[in-house]
Design a protein around this motif. Structure first.
Motif, short mmCIF file in Angstrom:
data_model
loop_
_atom_site.label_atom_id
_atom_site.label_comp_id
_atom_site.label_asym_id
_atom_site.label_seq_id
_atom_site.Cartn_x
_atom_site.Cartn_y
_atom_site.Cartn_z
N GLU A 155 30.66 -48.69 -22.46
CA GLU A 155 31.54 -49.76 -21.98
C GLU A 155 32.37 -49.28 -20.80
N PHE A 156 32.85 -48.03 -20.87
CA PHE A 156 33.67 -47.48 -19.80
C PHE A 156 32.87 -47.34 -18.50
N ASN B 105 32.84 -53.41 -12.21
CA ASN B 105 33.96 -54.32 -11.99
C ASN B 105 34.76 -53.94 -10.75
N TYR B 106 34.54 -52.73 -10.25
CA TYR B 106 35.20 -52.31 -9.02
C TYR B 106 34.67 -53.10 -7.82
N PHE C 150 27.41 -57.73 -5.77
CA PHE C 150 27.05 -56.46 -5.14
C PHE C 150 25.87 -55.80 -5.86
N ILE C 151 25.08 -55.07 -5.07
CA ILE C 151 24.10 -54.16 -5.65
C ILE C 151 24.67 -52.75 -5.54
N LEU C 152 24.32 -51.91 -6.51
CA LEU C 152 24.95 -50.59 -6.60
C LEU C 152 23.90 -49.49 -6.46
N LEU D 238 26.44 -54.00 -0.52
CA LEU D 238 26.00 -52.74 -1.10
C LEU D 238 27.20 -51.86 -1.44
N GLY D 239 27.28 -51.49 -2.70
CA GLY D 239 28.25 -50.49 -3.14
C GLY D 239 27.53 -49.18 -3.42
N ILE D 240 28.22 -48.07 -3.22
CA ILE D 240 27.59 -46.75 -3.41
C ILE D 240 28.42 -45.93 -4.39
N LEU D 241 27.76 -45.40 -5.39
CA LEU D 241 28.38 -44.54 -6.37
C LEU D 241 27.83 -43.13 -6.18
#
Length: 327
Positions: free
Chosen positions: A169-170, A176-177, A182-184, A216-219
């Motif tokens: 869940e975390f 949610n950021y 968005f695609i991550l 596009l989000g990047i982790l």
């Protein structure tokens, strides 16, 4: 020795985290073959990973890490300690496809002296099969499971590591950021130096992808990234972590991404198990052995065997192709 006659099997796996992910299908298969009676002997830092697999027992062993001439981790075992964790074992299974013992002669003497049936990839075991480094590492390790039980097939055991509900869940909440549409993209850039691609090329890649895809989000999954955020066009769309992450948290983050790009490392294998569409960058390591096995993935191979000779333009092209093909 018949499977039904084995009452207390112990499986030996001591290696790095990425190799532990690769071992999971084999461990799961053997635990099923032995009706949940499998004990695993392993590094203490891998215990949280294996605790979620329904094993009879996890026994940790004391060892000092050293490195061989190929920069592979080797383990100098406390032989009396190793002997104690073998107590009660009637079948010893070594799934390490290369020697992991720095004090190998002492290790061999111990295995022969305890007088139990054994199987592994080396000829000092009662049963041995030769490792095959021409095939994917998942399949190479799984050959032990197939040798013991020929009815087994790897695909039914190739699901991702189990993650505790609160961790899941975390980590999935990381989405949610970003806005909902968005695609991550998960990115991993840090490992042993000879397997790393230049940070500057990763920075340019991120900027080009951000320019092309406004959603596009990047982790960044690396424990200690070499990417300089000052060189990123839109740092607000990039997340990274300054503190080391646990195995459970790392696993959970990969469950949240839509795409992956990275070098030959544990996150590549984890993305493979999650079947995340992926790009892998390979230089001196063998992509046939360490590349993708389960996901829709593309390995980009250095023309010279050196990571710095992988062209940015090719990586960008393949990443765009993958996104367009699967979005």
């Amino acid at each position: 020795m018949k499977i039904q006659d084995i009452k207390s099997p112990s499986l030996f796996f001591v290696n790095a985290i990425g190799d532990a992910f690769i071992s999971l299908p084999t461990i799961r298969s053997l635990n099923k073959t032995f009706n949940g009676n499998l004990a695993v002997i392993t590094n203490s830092f891998l215990k949280p990973l294996f605790e979620e697999e329904g094993l009879k027992e996890i026994r940790t062993i004391n060892s000092d890490i050293r490195y061989d001439d190929q920069n592979r981790a080797m383990y100098h075992f406390d032989i009396p300690d190793f002997k104690s964790v073998l107590n009660g074992t009637d079948f010893f299974i070594d799934i390490n496809p290369w020697h992991v013992a720095d004090n190998l002669n002492e290790f061999i003497t111990l295995i022969k002296s305890v007088g139990i049936n054994s199987i592994g990839y080396f000829d000092f075991y009662a049963e041995h099969i030769s490792p095959d480094y021409r095939i994917n590492s998942f399949d190479n390790v799984f050959r032990i499971a197939c040798h013991i039980n020929q009815q087994e097939a790897i695909d039914q055991y190739a699901y991702p590591p189990k993650v505790r509900k609160n961790i899941e869940e975390f980590t999935r909440g990381i989405r949610n950021y970003f806005p909902e549409d968005f695609i991550l993209l998960g990115l991993h850039d840090e490992t042993k130096p000879y397997k790393m691609w230049q940070a500057g090329k990763f920075e340019l890649l991120i900027n080009e992808l951000q320019s092309r895809y406004s959603n596009l989000g990047i982790l960044i999954l690396s424990r200690s990234t070499s990417i300089d955020m000052e060189n990123i066009y839109d740092g607000g769309r990039v997340l990274y972590f300054e503190d080391p992450l646990s195995i459970q948290v790392m696993t959970g983050f990969v469950s949240a991404i839509d795409y992956f790009i990275g070098i030959d490392s544990m996150f590549l294998h984890l993305a493979d198990m999650y079947k995340v569409p992926s790009i892998g960058l390979f230089g001196p390591t063998n992509y046939r052995e360490w590349g993708f096995r389960f996901t829709e993935g593309k390995e980009i191979i250095s023309p010279t065997g050196k990571m710095e000779d992988i062209p940015l333009e090719l990586v960008l092209h393949e990443m765009i192709q993958l996104i367009e093909k699967t979005k």
